[in-house]
Design a protein around this motif. Structure first.
Motif, PDB file in Angstrom:
ATOM      1  N   GLN A 161       0.829  -1.210   0.000  1.00  0.00           N
ATOM      2  CA  GLN A 161       0.000   0.000   0.000  1.00  0.00           C
ATOM      3  C   GLN A 161       0.862   1.258   0.000  1.00  0.00           C
ATOM      4  O   GLN A 161       0.542   2.246  -0.671  1.00  0.00           O
ATOM      5  CB  GLN A 161      -0.946  -0.002   1.216  1.00  0.00           C
ATOM      6  N   GLU A 162       1.969   1.236   0.744  1.00  0.00           N
ATOM      7  CA  GLU A 162       2.870   2.385   0.752  1.00  0.00           C
ATOM      8  C   GLU A 162       3.609   2.518  -0.571  1.00  0.00           C
ATOM      9  O   GLU A 162       3.833   3.634  -1.052  1.00  0.00           O
ATOM     10  CB  GLU A 162       3.862   2.261   1.910  1.00  0.00           C
ATOM     11  N   GLN A 165       1.856   4.462  -3.074  1.00  0.00           N
ATOM     12  CA  GLN A 165       1.830   5.901  -2.834  1.00  0.00           C
ATOM     13  C   GLN A 165       3.095   6.594  -3.364  1.00  0.00           C
ATOM     14  O   GLN A 165       3.154   7.821  -3.415  1.00  0.00           O
ATOM     15  CB  GLN A 165       1.700   6.179  -1.337  1.00  0.00           C
ATOM     16  N   ASP A 166       4.085   5.808  -3.746  1.00  0.00           N
ATOM     17  CA  ASP A 166       5.328   6.370  -4.287  1.00  0.00           C
ATOM     18  C   ASP A 166       5.113   6.663  -5.771  1.00  0.00           C
ATOM     19  O   ASP A 166       5.524   5.892  -6.649  1.00  0.00           O
ATOM     20  CB  ASP A 166       6.477   5.380  -4.076  1.00  0.00           C
TER      21      ASP A 166
END
Length: 209
Positions: A161-162, A165-166
């Motif tokens: 999930q992170e 976001q990149d």
């Protein structure tokens, strides 16, 4: 044309997998078929320099390395993904590549000769560029053209999930996919017009006099 993406993480569907999927989807959009090969999370031995691969054209240990070698000939390009551990590639992917490439090189398999390759790194924060340098050394020795992007092929995050976001990292990986697709198509056209380069005989020298 087909590209094999190798997931060198102990997590089958973690951050590295997420990064590779981004490259894979972009390749698919360009008409390139893809598969993802997970090296697994069982211990992978390093090379023991037994040189049995000279006659076998595969490693003496029967594990994910030989499974990969049995598939590699059928692919036109490769993307190797790794998490960053201690500012370098994971121990598993390092042992995996040491043995896979050494077995092919010593056994005369030529599964990777002049096939494009790229490395993709996933990290929480740092160590990605050192890992990129480390991975590219394999491709240079195997005569594999290195495909690049407009930045180093890395994503950041501690979860899929992170990673999603990149946005800059994902754009970099999509560019990598476009560039590899372009190279493969150019190579396909060029191979019909230009012969392969001559091969120099192997001359091994040492530096002790």
């Amino acid at each position: 044309m087909k590209v094999l993406l190798v997931n060198g993480s102990p997590h089958r569907e973690g951050c590295t997998h997420t990064a590779l999927c981004t490259v894979s989807e972009t390749l698919n959009q360009n008409g390139i078929d893809t598969d993802i090969f997970w090296i697994g999370n069982m211990p992978i031995s390093g090379c023991i320099a037994c040189h049995k691969c000279n006659s076998r054209n595969r490693c003496v240990f029967e594990d994910a390395v030989n499974e990969f070698l049995s598939l590699a000939q059928d692919y036109d390009g490769f993307v190797f993904g790794t998490p960053v551990h201690w500012a370098g590639a994971s121990g598993a992917i390092t042992s995996f590549l040491d043995r896979a490439f050494y077995a092919d090189l010593n056994g005369g398999g030529k599964r990777f000769y002049l096939k494009p390759a790229a490395a993709v790194m996933s990290a929480r924060r740092a160590g990605t560029t050192a890992t990129w340098d480390q991975m590219n050394k394999y491709f240079g020795l195997m005569q594999m053209p290195v495909i690049t992007s407009r930045y180093w092929n890395m994503v950041h995050g501690t979860s899929p999930q992170e990673v999603l976001q990149d946005l800059e990292g994902l754009a970099t990986l999509r560019t990598l996919g476009h560039n590899m697709a372009y190279f493969l198509k150019c190579k396909e056209v060029g191979s019909k017009l230009v012969p392969l380069p001559p091969e120099e005989p192997w001359q091994a020298t040492n530096f002790i006099r």
